[in-house]
Design an enzyme around this catalytic site. Structure first.
Site, PDB file in Angstrom:
ATOM      1  N   GLY A   1       0.782  -1.230   0.000  1.00  0.00           N
ATOM      2  CA  GLY A   1       0.000   0.000   0.000  1.00  0.00           C
ATOM      3  C   GLY A   1       0.816   1.283   0.000  1.00  0.00           C
TER       4      GLY A   1
ATOM      5  CG  LEU B   1      -1.487  -7.975  -6.894  1.00  0.00           C
ATOM      6  CD1 LEU B   1      -0.344  -8.695  -6.215  1.00  0.00           C
ATOM      7  CD2 LEU B   1      -1.037  -7.410  -8.244  1.00  0.00           C
TER       8      LEU B   1
ATOM      9  CB  ILE C   1     -11.879  -5.783 -12.581  1.00  0.00           C
ATOM     10  CG1 ILE C   1     -10.719  -5.072 -11.863  1.00  0.00           C
ATOM     11  CG2 ILE C   1     -13.198  -5.097 -12.307  1.00  0.00           C
ATOM     12  CD1 ILE C   1     -10.837  -4.958 -10.389  1.00  0.00           C
TER      13      ILE C   1
ATOM     14  CG  ASN D   1      -3.970  -1.241 -12.997  1.00  0.00           C
ATOM     15  OD1 ASN D   1      -3.803  -1.328 -11.777  1.00  0.00           O
ATOM     16  ND2 ASN D   1      -3.254  -1.957 -13.852  1.00  0.00           N
TER      17      ASN D   1
ATOM     18  CG  HIS E   1       1.320  -2.462 -15.604  1.00  0.00           C
ATOM     19  ND1 HIS E   1       1.066  -3.663 -14.973  1.00  0.00           N
ATOM     20  CD2 HIS E   1       2.341  -2.693 -16.466  1.00  0.00           C
ATOM     21  CE1 HIS E   1       1.900  -4.579 -15.441  1.00  0.00           C
ATOM     22  NE2 HIS E   1       2.682  -4.024 -16.353  1.00  0.00           N
TER      23      HIS E   1
ATOM     24  CG  ASP F   1      -1.681  -5.139 -17.138  1.00  0.00           C
ATOM     25  OD1 ASP F   1      -2.259  -4.492 -16.240  1.00  0.00           O
ATOM     26  OD2 ASP F   1      -0.827  -6.010 -16.915  1.00  0.00           O
TER      27      ASP F   1
ATOM     28  CD  GLU G   1       4.194   2.291 -10.026  1.00  0.00           C
ATOM     29  OE1 GLU G   1       3.114   1.985  -9.515  1.00  0.00           O
ATOM     30  OE2 GLU G   1       5.144   1.501 -10.095  1.00  0.00           O
TER      31      GLU G   1
HETATM   32  C1  GAR Z   1       2.922  -0.771  -7.722  1.00  0.00           C
HETATM   33  O1  GAR Z   1       4.218  -0.617  -8.198  1.00  0.00           O
HETATM   34  C2  GAR Z   1       1.970  -1.015  -8.875  1.00  0.00           C
HETATM   35  O2  GAR Z   1       2.354  -0.409 -10.063  1.00  0.00           O
HETATM   36  C3  GAR Z   1       2.063  -2.510  -9.028  1.00  0.00           C
HETATM   37  O3  GAR Z   1       2.088  -2.984  -7.711  1.00  0.00           O
HETATM   38  C4  GAR Z   1       2.795  -2.045  -6.896  1.00  0.00           C
HETATM   39  C5  GAR Z   1       1.994  -1.848  -5.632  1.00  0.00           C
HETATM   40  O4  GAR Z   1       2.827  -1.440  -4.591  1.00  0.00           O
HETATM   41  N1  GAR Z   1       0.945  -2.994  -9.774  1.00  0.00           N
HETATM   42  C6  GAR Z   1       1.064  -3.980 -10.650  1.00  0.00           C
HETATM   43  O5  GAR Z   1       2.109  -4.549 -10.868  1.00  0.00           O
HETATM   44  C7  GAR Z   1      -0.221  -4.337 -11.367  1.00  0.00           C
HETATM   45  N2  GAR Z   1       0.018  -5.190 -12.485  1.00  0.00           N
HETATM   46  P1  GAR Z   1       2.197  -0.989  -3.193  1.00  0.00           P
HETATM   47  O6  GAR Z   1       1.399  -2.151  -2.624  1.00  0.00           O
HETATM   48  O7  GAR Z   1       3.364  -0.631  -2.324  1.00  0.00           O
HETATM   49  O8  GAR Z   1       1.312   0.198  -3.465  1.00  0.00           O
END
Ligand code: GAR
Length: 186
Positions: free
Chosen positions: A15, A81, A84, A98, A100, A141, A170
Site C-alpha cells: 500500500g 492483484l 476485475i 490502474n 502498472h 492491462d 508512479e
Molecule cells: C505498484 O508498483 C503497482 O504499479 C504494481 O504494484 C505495486 C503496488 O505497490 N501494480 C502492478 O504490478 C499491477 N500489475 P504498493 O502495494 O506498495 O502500493
C-alpha cells in the site's frame, strides 16, 4: 456524474501507492473515501490509520453497494492483484483506472506485477522503463492508455533498484492523472 471528487482505492499489498494517494489528497483535490482490499494487507492498516472507511471483500455485489454508498466517482487500482469481473468493467467503464509499472503495451498481462515487471524489462535489455495509468477493461492491462512516465534504465540496475525509481514516478503520475480525470468529468 456528481461532483464529490470521491475516489475508492483498491489494493492487495504493502500500500505505498495508497499512502502516496492519501498524502496528496489536498494538493490534487480528490478525497480517498473508501479503500477496498481482497485480503488482509498493510494497505488496509494504512487506510485505518488515516481513518478512511475500508472494506475487505471479494464479493463484487457488496463492493458495488459500498461504491454507491460512498458516492465514488473513480475507482483506482493501486497494486490490486485480482482480475476485475467483466460486468464491473462494463458498469464502471472509463471510471476504473490502474497503475502498472511498465510502459504498456510492453511487459503487461497476467503474471506481470511488481518486481517481475522490472525483471522482464532488464531481461529484454530495454534502455527505458516507466509506468502507465490506463483505463481498466476486460483484457488484463489492455485498456486505453491515459498517461505514462519514463525512467532511464541504468547499467548497474537490479530489478529492485529499477522498481524503486519506477515507483517514485508512479506516486507522482497517479495523483496528477486522477486530478485531470476528475476535472475533465465536470
Ligand atoms: C505498484 O508498483 C503497482 O504499479 C504494481 O504494484 C505495486 C503496488 O505497490 N501494480 C502492478 O504490478 C499491477 N500489475 P504498493 O502495494 O506498495 O502500493
Amino acid at each position: 456524474m456528481s461532483d464529490t471528487r470521491n475516489i475508492a482505492v483498491f489494493a492487495s499489498g504493502t500500500g505505498t501507492t495508497l499512502q502516496a494517494l492519501i498524502d496528496n489528497q489536498t494538493e490534487y483535490g480528490y478525497h480517498v473515501a473508501l479503500v477496498v482490499a481482497n485480503r488482509t494487507c498493510t494497505a488496509l492498516e494504512r487506510a485505518q490509520t488515516a481513518h478512511i472507511p475500508t472494506l475487505q471483500s471479494c464479493d463484487w455485489t457488496k463492493i458495488g453497494h459500498a461504491l454507491t454508498q460512498h458516492s465514488i466517482q473513480l475507482i483506482v487500482l493501486a497494486g490490486f492483484l485480482t482480475i476485475i469481473p467483466e460486468w464491473i468493467c462494463h458498469k464502471w467503464e472509463k471510471r476504473i483506472i490502474n497503475i502498472h509499472p511498465s510502459l504498456l503495451p510492453k511487459h503487461g498481462g497476467k503474471g506481470m506485477y511488481g518486481v517481475h515487471v522490472q525483471e522482464a524489462v532488464l531481461a529484454a535489455g530495454d534502455t527505458v522503463a516507466g509506468c502507465t495509468v490506463h483505463y481498466v477493461s476486460a483484457e488484463v492491462d489492455g485498456g486505453h492508455i491515459i498517461a505514462q512516465a519514463t525512467v532511464e534504465v541504468l547499467a548497474n540496475d537490479t530489478p529492485e533498484t529499477l522498481s524503486q525509481r519506477v515507483q517514485q514516478e508512479e506516486k507522482k503520475l497517479l495523483p496528477q492523472t486522477i486530478e485531470q480525470l476528475l476535472n475533465n468529468a465536470k
